[in-house]
Motif scaffolding. Structure first.
Motif, PDB file in Angstrom:
ATOM      1  N   SER A  40       0.846  -1.193   0.000  1.00  0.00           N
ATOM      2  CA  SER A  40       0.000   0.000   0.000  1.00  0.00           C
ATOM      3  C   SER A  40       0.881   1.243   0.000  1.00  0.00           C
ATOM      4  CB  SER A  40      -0.898   0.022   1.240  1.00  0.00           C
ATOM      5  OG  SER A  40      -1.726  -1.106   1.296  1.00  0.00           O
ATOM      6  N   CYS A  41       0.411   2.275  -0.657  1.00  0.00           N
ATOM      7  CA  CYS A  41       1.095   3.558  -0.659  1.00  0.00           C
ATOM      8  C   CYS A  41       0.062   4.633  -0.373  1.00  0.00           C
ATOM      9  CB  CYS A  41       1.767   3.833  -1.998  1.00  0.00           C
ATOM     10  SG  CYS A  41       2.490   5.483  -2.130  1.00  0.00           S
ATOM     11  N   ALA A  42       0.305   5.385   0.683  1.00  0.00           N
ATOM     12  CA  ALA A  42      -0.599   6.469   1.050  1.00  0.00           C
ATOM     13  C   ALA A  42       0.117   7.797   0.872  1.00  0.00           C
ATOM     14  CB  ALA A  42      -1.069   6.308   2.486  1.00  0.00           C
ATOM     15  N   ALA A  43      -0.491   8.684   0.131  1.00  0.00           N
ATOM     16  CA  ALA A  43       0.070  10.014  -0.084  1.00  0.00           C
ATOM     17  C   ALA A  43      -0.604  11.017   0.835  1.00  0.00           C
ATOM     18  CB  ALA A  43      -0.110  10.440  -1.536  1.00  0.00           C
ATOM     19  N   SER A  44       0.168  11.973   1.291  1.00  0.00           N
ATOM     20  CA  SER A  44      -0.372  13.049   2.114  1.00  0.00           C
ATOM     21  C   SER A  44       0.303  14.358   1.717  1.00  0.00           C
ATOM     22  CB  SER A  44      -0.167  12.761   3.605  1.00  0.00           C
ATOM     23  OG  SER A  44       1.217  12.662   3.894  1.00  0.00           O
ATOM     24  N   GLY A  45      -0.204  15.432   2.286  1.00  0.00           N
ATOM     25  CA  GLY A  45       0.337  16.744   1.935  1.00  0.00           C
ATOM     26  C   GLY A  45      -0.434  17.318   0.767  1.00  0.00           C
ATOM     27  N   SER A  46       0.272  17.845  -0.189  1.00  0.00           N
ATOM     28  CA  SER A  46      -0.345  18.505  -1.340  1.00  0.00           C
ATOM     29  C   SER A  46      -0.715  17.497  -2.419  1.00  0.00           C
ATOM     30  CB  SER A  46       0.597  19.560  -1.904  1.00  0.00           C
ATOM     31  OG  SER A  46       0.955  20.514  -0.915  1.00  0.00           O
ATOM     32  N   ILE A  47      -1.665  16.614  -2.088  1.00  0.00           N
ATOM     33  CA  ILE A  47      -1.984  15.510  -3.004  1.00  0.00           C
ATOM     34  C   ILE A  47      -2.622  16.014  -4.294  1.00  0.00           C
ATOM     35  CG2 ILE A  47      -2.164  13.807  -1.166  1.00  0.00           C
ATOM     36  CD1 ILE A  47      -5.195  14.061  -1.354  1.00  0.00           C
ATOM     37  N   PHE A  48      -3.148  17.231  -4.280  1.00  0.00           N
ATOM     38  CA  PHE A  48      -3.719  17.776  -5.507  1.00  0.00           C
ATOM     39  C   PHE A  48      -2.650  17.995  -6.569  1.00  0.00           C
ATOM     40  CE2 PHE A  48      -2.042  22.049  -5.075  1.00  0.00           C
ATOM     41  CZ  PHE A  48      -1.826  22.168  -3.715  1.00  0.00           C
ATOM     42  N   ARG A  49      -1.397  17.983  -6.155  1.00  0.00           N
ATOM     43  CA  ARG A  49      -0.295  18.189  -7.082  1.00  0.00           C
ATOM     44  C   ARG A  49       0.075  16.903  -7.836  1.00  0.00           C
ATOM     45  NH1 ARG A  49       2.429  23.042  -5.576  1.00  0.00           N
ATOM     46  NH2 ARG A  49       4.092  22.440  -7.006  1.00  0.00           N
ATOM     47  N   ILE A  50      -0.457  15.761  -7.377  1.00  0.00           N
ATOM     48  CA  ILE A  50      -0.041  14.477  -7.951  1.00  0.00           C
ATOM     49  C   ILE A  50      -0.688  14.259  -9.310  1.00  0.00           C
ATOM     50  CG2 ILE A  50      -0.126  11.983  -7.676  1.00  0.00           C
ATOM     51  CD1 ILE A  50       0.004  12.429  -4.665  1.00  0.00           C
ATOM     52  N   ASN A  51       0.136  13.867 -10.272  1.00  0.00           N
ATOM     53  CA  ASN A  51      -0.355  13.521 -11.598  1.00  0.00           C
ATOM     54  C   ASN A  51      -0.506  12.012 -11.717  1.00  0.00           C
ATOM     55  OD1 ASN A  51      -1.062  13.495 -14.285  1.00  0.00           O
ATOM     56  ND2 ASN A  51       1.002  13.816 -15.039  1.00  0.00           N
ATOM     57  N   VAL A  52       0.589  11.312 -11.597  1.00  0.00           N
ATOM     58  CA  VAL A  52       0.545   9.862 -11.700  1.00  0.00           C
ATOM     59  C   VAL A  52       1.329   9.247 -10.550  1.00  0.00           C
ATOM     60  CG1 VAL A  52       0.210   9.741 -14.173  1.00  0.00           C
ATOM     61  CG2 VAL A  52       2.526   9.833 -13.256  1.00  0.00           C
ATOM     62  N   MET A  53       0.986   8.006 -10.227  1.00  0.00           N
ATOM     63  CA  MET A  53       1.687   7.258  -9.190  1.00  0.00           C
ATOM     64  C   MET A  53       2.076   5.901  -9.729  1.00  0.00           C
ATOM     65  SD  MET A  53      -0.553   8.233  -5.795  1.00  0.00           S
ATOM     66  CE  MET A  53       0.606   7.480  -4.647  1.00  0.00           C
ATOM     67  N   GLY A  54       3.110   5.328  -9.116  1.00  0.00           N
ATOM     68  CA  GLY A  54       3.538   4.015  -9.558  1.00  0.00           C
ATOM     69  C   GLY A  54       4.441   3.367  -8.537  1.00  0.00           C
ATOM     70  N   TRP A  55       4.825   2.146  -8.838  1.00  0.00           N
ATOM     71  CA  TRP A  55       5.696   1.351  -7.972  1.00  0.00           C
ATOM     72  C   TRP A  55       6.992   1.027  -8.710  1.00  0.00           C
ATOM     73  CZ3 TRP A  55       4.858   0.360  -2.930  1.00  0.00           C
ATOM     74  CH2 TRP A  55       3.565   0.537  -2.445  1.00  0.00           C
ATOM     75  N   TYR A  56       8.102   1.195  -8.011  1.00  0.00           N
ATOM     76  CA  TYR A  56       9.422   0.844  -8.505  1.00  0.00           C
ATOM     77  C   TYR A  56      10.059  -0.099  -7.506  1.00  0.00           C
ATOM     78  CZ  TYR A  56       9.267   4.477 -12.089  1.00  0.00           C
ATOM     79  OH  TYR A  56       8.934   5.233 -13.196  1.00  0.00           O
ATOM     80  N   ARG A  57      11.124  -0.768  -7.918  1.00  0.00           N
ATOM     81  CA  ARG A  57      11.854  -1.619  -6.989  1.00  0.00           C
ATOM     82  C   ARG A  57      13.348  -1.547  -7.290  1.00  0.00           C
ATOM     83  NH1 ARG A  57       9.858  -7.609  -9.063  1.00  0.00           N
ATOM     84  NH2 ARG A  57      11.040  -7.662 -11.030  1.00  0.00           N
ATOM     85  N   GLN A  58      14.120  -1.839  -6.271  1.00  0.00           N
ATOM     86  CA  GLN A  58      15.570  -1.853  -6.418  1.00  0.00           C
ATOM     87  C   GLN A  58      16.133  -3.027  -5.650  1.00  0.00           C
ATOM     88  OE1 GLN A  58      17.575   1.808  -5.358  1.00  0.00           O
ATOM     89  NE2 GLN A  58      19.335   1.280  -6.620  1.00  0.00           N
ATOM     90  N   ALA A  59      16.768  -3.933  -6.374  1.00  0.00           N
ATOM     91  CA  ALA A  59      17.425  -5.085  -5.777  1.00  0.00           C
ATOM     92  C   ALA A  59      18.884  -4.721  -5.519  1.00  0.00           C
ATOM     93  CB  ALA A  59      17.319  -6.285  -6.710  1.00  0.00           C
ATOM     94  N   PRO A  60      19.529  -5.420  -4.602  1.00  0.00           N
ATOM     95  CA  PRO A  60      20.934  -5.120  -4.299  1.00  0.00           C
ATOM     96  C   PRO A  60      21.803  -5.184  -5.548  1.00  0.00           C
ATOM     97  CG  PRO A  60      20.039  -6.593  -2.654  1.00  0.00           C
ATOM     98  CD  PRO A  60      18.992  -6.469  -3.722  1.00  0.00           C
ATOM     99  N   GLY A  61      22.595  -4.150  -5.764  1.00  0.00           N
ATOM    100  CA  GLY A  61      23.503  -4.115  -6.899  1.00  0.00           C
ATOM    101  C   GLY A  61      22.859  -3.801  -8.231  1.00  0.00           C
TER     102      GLY A  61
END
Length: 117
Positions: free
Chosen positions: A21-42
């Motif tokens: 889950s991802c919850a946004a707060s603050g100036s959420i009216f500024r958000i255009n798009v959201m997504g998920w990224y990942r980073q594995a070691p190295g």
């Protein structure tokens, strides 16, 4: 400013499922798009799944058919349902949002997903 907080990571056996889950707060009216990224070691951070500005979804080839991105009932929540998890899915998963006006990118702090028997 926009703040993003991820939750739902953990340790799961191969073939198992998790929902992030991802919850946004603050100036959420500024958000255009959201997504998920990942980073594995190295490795470099990579797109897992996201919404386009046209409202479509985009997935990495490695997760198509297994992961699903979805919006919550409120505009500031995004989920990532992960099924049939593999050890190769082990990574820190980050939520990302883009400012609709400036293009500024916001990142969450990340949540660890470990797939192991």
């Amino acid at each position: 400013q926009v703040q993003l907080v991820e939750s739902g990571g953990g340790l799961v056996q191969p073939g198992g499922s998790l929902r992030l889950s991802c919850a946004a707060s603050g100036s959420i009216f500024r958000i255009n798009v959201m997504g998920w990224y990942r980073q594995a070691p190295g490795k470099q951070r990579e797109l897992v799944a996201g919404f386009t500005s046209g409202g479509m979804t985009d997935y990495a080839d490695s997760v198509k058919g297994r992961f699903t991105i979805a919006r919550g009932n409120t505009v500031n929540t995004v989920y990532l349902q992960m099924n049939s998890l593999k050890p190769a899915d082990t990574a820190v998963y980050y939520c990302r949002a883009t400012d609709r006006t400036s293009g500024q990118i916001y990142w969450g702090q990340g949540t660890q997903v470990t797939v192991s028997s």
